[in-house]
Design an enzyme around this catalytic site. Structure first.
Site, mmCIF file in Angstrom:
data_model
loop_
_atom_site.group_PDB
_atom_site.id
_atom_site.type_symbol
_atom_site.label_atom_id
_atom_site.label_comp_id
_atom_site.label_asym_id
_atom_site.label_seq_id
_atom_site.Cartn_x
_atom_site.Cartn_y
_atom_site.Cartn_z
ATOM 1 N N LYS A 60 0.879 -1.165 0.000
ATOM 2 C CA LYS A 60 0.000 0.000 0.000
ATOM 3 C C LYS A 60 0.917 1.214 0.000
ATOM 4 O O LYS A 60 1.690 1.427 0.938
ATOM 5 C CB LYS A 60 -0.887 0.002 1.248
ATOM 6 C CG LYS A 60 -1.836 1.183 1.261
ATOM 7 C CD LYS A 60 -2.526 1.346 2.600
ATOM 8 C CE LYS A 60 -2.870 2.788 2.824
ATOM 9 N NZ LYS A 60 -3.165 3.098 4.213
ATOM 10 N N GLY A 115 -7.198 9.409 10.861
ATOM 11 C CA GLY A 115 -7.373 9.652 12.291
ATOM 12 C C GLY A 115 -8.433 10.686 12.630
ATOM 13 O O GLY A 115 -8.639 11.012 13.786
ATOM 14 N N ALA A 145 -9.139 5.537 5.293
ATOM 15 C CA ALA A 145 -8.903 6.681 6.172
ATOM 16 C C ALA A 145 -10.160 7.499 6.463
ATOM 17 O O ALA A 145 -10.962 7.778 5.582
ATOM 18 C CB ALA A 145 -7.832 7.609 5.629
ATOM 19 N N GLY A 146 -10.278 7.835 7.712
ATOM 20 C CA GLY A 146 -11.298 8.778 8.159
ATOM 21 C C GLY A 146 -12.631 8.178 8.555
ATOM 22 O O GLY A 146 -13.503 8.876 9.057
ATOM 23 N N ASN A 177 -8.733 1.614 10.552
ATOM 24 C CA ASN A 177 -7.768 1.344 11.627
ATOM 25 C C ASN A 177 -8.176 2.062 12.902
ATOM 26 O O ASN A 177 -8.636 1.443 13.863
ATOM 27 C CB ASN A 177 -6.355 1.771 11.171
ATOM 28 C CG ASN A 177 -5.292 1.500 12.237
ATOM 29 O OD1 ASN A 177 -5.567 0.957 13.301
ATOM 30 N ND2 ASN A 177 -4.072 1.865 11.969
ATOM 31 N N THR A 178 -8.072 3.393 12.892
ATOM 32 C CA THR A 178 -8.251 4.158 14.126
ATOM 33 C C THR A 178 -9.533 3.813 14.875
ATOM 34 O O THR A 178 -9.501 3.543 16.079
ATOM 35 C CB THR A 178 -8.240 5.672 13.811
ATOM 36 O OG1 THR A 178 -7.074 5.968 13.052
ATOM 37 C CG2 THR A 178 -8.244 6.496 15.087
#
Lengths: 365, 255
Positions: free
Chosen positions: B97, B158, B184-185, B206-207
């Site tokens: 990635k 994040g 993301a996000g 992830n976050t």
């Protein structure tokens, strides 16, 4: 920007702020320095819990449940400066020592055996005793042991920083110590460090020369902490805006007793540190914030959820101290350590608190 | 017919990809991946041990997962390429990635450098998943260069702000002939569900999972949301107009 604020008094900087602007500062994302001013003001003390909650939330989102560990490695305590608050002051009658390359390797072996992979190498400011060539040789010897090498040494010229980068250094730590120019002169009466401007511009030279992370800081206790923190914030913002690809780090060490009888003129309470760290986190959501072993264990632990992202562990601040044992080395230390726990003990404390100790977070390419 | 996502030579059934940073511990990370049943995980090479005595993240990736090392830390194509090669040499496989980020404030990617790295790594036989700011022209060029998928961000890493780039992602889904994976996000399972309803091929989270109180529970919630969104997309979501339709059709007179 700096000039706009430089001559303001404490009262001028931190005059009355309204509840509404306090709320906006805590909950907003503005990049306006006025926000930092508000967060550092005495008026924000009444909102400390809210600041802590916001700081915790931001830190969680950007760094998660992790704390990066590193250790300092003192190469030498020879110094031409006479900083009144420092144990390495040229006038102090202490045993001076500079590690041989063999000794550097021994120290590295001791530190690496604890699992530490990020190292911060330090010297006093003496080009005669620790020339750049010596520091380069030390870096060469250390690259096999550590994934990340940062330097906290005397300010260099841009091309000298570039030489260190080429050798494998990725981080620069350089504290201005004091942003108040008048007090700076008093505290740094002699030696190259008495040149305020040269020191102030050094982090920028490092960033321009390819350093991947640049950490700045103030020594708390030498002047009014709010004003100092504000100017450090302006400095950090300037660097961040000018070098968007460089990670900017912040440290807020409180002055510690050392060999001389220097007494700090300004008190900085635990509450002040909490306000400072949470304010910095809100204003710099992604900046790394480190807390060293200068702080006592319980306080270090309590700071973890409030915005801290890096901690030193198992530190020895004397030259050659890891290999020969801290007790014998304590005469040459830069400052007195408060947290004597081993790396293993710090890790188990972090795990107990629901945080992952991170040893490696860098790859040299 | 079974609904599988084909990337490289893999057939992927679970469309929730999980990022492995920010967890409180490796066992917590492993438990979350297993709870979600994820088959693809990303790992930052900068976190992968280099012969130190400490625990390695790779030992905690569930068996059978495809690992896509990411190039976190790269500021340009050259660094991304070098990190990808190191990852391959470290035994992380041939997926990568690409993350090329020159902006430490928002962690927004540099699309141009990402394209350069993609061009090189595809030629070297990598299965390339580029993380990008959603931009149709760039997505086309990445696919032309051989990217196995494109990974537009939903909002900054994040931020947990959800799919703020929805309009752009929707256009990419319509126009790009490669899997579109929102990365993301995404802060809530409903954000992930929305991406899947829009026709995205997968999402990467992830976050939101790593910092949840119950990480395994949140991983399962995201996984279920992804499945629901995918099923809704495949079932043909009815269009939802804001206004009620006229009771007398406008073209009724034609009858």
């Amino acid at each position: 920007m700096y000039l706009k604020y430089r001559d303001l008094t404490i009262e001028g900087l931190f005059g009355r702020v309204s509840d509404a602007s306090l709320e906006r500062a805590i909950d907003g994302d503005s990049q306006d320095p006025a926000v930092l001013k508000t967060l550092l003001s005495p008026w924000a003390e009444s909102c400390l819990e809210r600041m802590a909650e916001r700081s915790h939330d931001i830190t969680m989102r950007h760094f998660g449940k992790t704390i990066q560990l590193y250790a300092p490695l003192y190469l030498s305590n020879y110094c031409d400066n006479q900083c009144l608050y420092c144990g390495f002051n040229a006038k102090n009658d202490i045993e001076r020592k500079k590690l041989t390359l063999d000794e550097v390797v021994k120290e590295a072996e001791h530190i690496a055996a604890t699992g530490i992979r990020h190292i911060l190498i330090l010297t006093g400011e003496s080009r005669a005793h620790t020339p750049l060539s010596y520091i380069r040789d030390c870096v060469k010897a250390l690259t096999g042991y550590f994934d990340s090498i940062a330097v906290e040494i005397y300010p260099l010229a841009g091309h000298e920083y570039a030489e260190l980068v080429a050798e494998g250094v990725d981080g620069l730590t350089l504290y201005q110590e004091l942003y108040d120019e008048e007090l700076y002169k008093k505290m740094h009466p002699a030696g190259p460090k008495s040149d305020y401007r040269s020191r102030l511009d050094a982090p920028e030279r490092g960033a321009k020369s390819g350093m991947r992370s640049v950490s700045i800081g103030v020594i708390l206790g030498l002047a009014d902490w709010r004003r100092e923190a504000f100017f450090m914030g302006l400095h950090a913002r300037y660097l961040q805006n000018k070098f968007p690809d460089v990670d900017i780090g912040i440290s807020v060490p409180r002055i510690r007793p050392q060999v001389s009888d220097f007494k700090p003129a300004f008190g900085v309470s635990d509450m002040n540190i909490v306000q400072l760290i949470t304010a910095m986190r809100i204003f710099f959501p992604r900046a790394s914030i480190s807390v060293s072993t200068r702080e006592y264990p319980a306080f270090r632990e309590n700071l973890i959820p409030l915005g801290v992202t890096r901690m030193s562990a198992g530190s020895v601040t004397s030259v050659g101290g890891y290999a020969i044992g801290e007790q014998r080395a304590s005469q040459t230390e830069q400052f007195e350590i408060m947290d004597h726990r081993s790396v293993k003990e710090v890790c188990s404390m972090l795990e107990k608190r629901g945080y992952q100790p991170v040893f490696k977070d860098w790859v040299r390419v | 017919m079974e609904d599988v996502l084909k990337i490289g030579n893999k057939a992927i059934r679970n469309r929730l990809f999980i990022g492995t940073g920010k967890f409180a511990s490796y066992p917590a990370m492993k438990e979350a991946i297993e709870a979600a049943g994820s088959e693809v995980v990303t790992v930052a090479l900068r976190r992968v041990g280099s012969g130190s005595k400490t625990d390695s993240i790779l030992d905690h990736i569930p068996k059978g997962c495809v690992m896509a090392p990411n190039t976190s830390g790269a500021r340009n194509a050259e660094e991304a390429v070098r990190i990808a090669r190191l990852a391959k040499a470290a035994g992380c496989g041939n997926w990568v990635k690409i993350e090329v980020i020159k902006d430490t404030k928002y962690l927004l990617p540099d699309n141009l450098e990402t394209l350069k790295a993609t061009e090189i790594l595809v030629k070297e036989g990598f299965v390339v998943l580029p993380y990008m700011s959603p931009d149709l022209s760039m997505a086309r060029r990445l696919v032309e260069a051989g990217a196995a998928a494109v990974m537009p961000l939903g909002s900054p890493i994040g931020s947990n702000r959800g799919v703020k780039t929805r309009e752009l992602v929707e256009i990419m889904v319509r126009e790009i002939d490669a899997p579109v994976i929102v990365d993301a996000g995404l802060g809530k399972p409903s954000d992930a569900c929305l991406c899947m309803e829009l026709g995205c091929a997968a999402v990467l989270v992830n976050t939101a999972i790593a910092i949840a109180q119950d990480t395994a529970g949140m991983a399962r919630a995201f996984s279920d949301a992804v499945k629901a969104g995918r099923l809704a997309y495949l079932s043909g979501l009815p269009a939802s107009g804001e206004e009620a339709s006229a009771s007398s059709p406008l073209t009724g007179f034609l009858r």
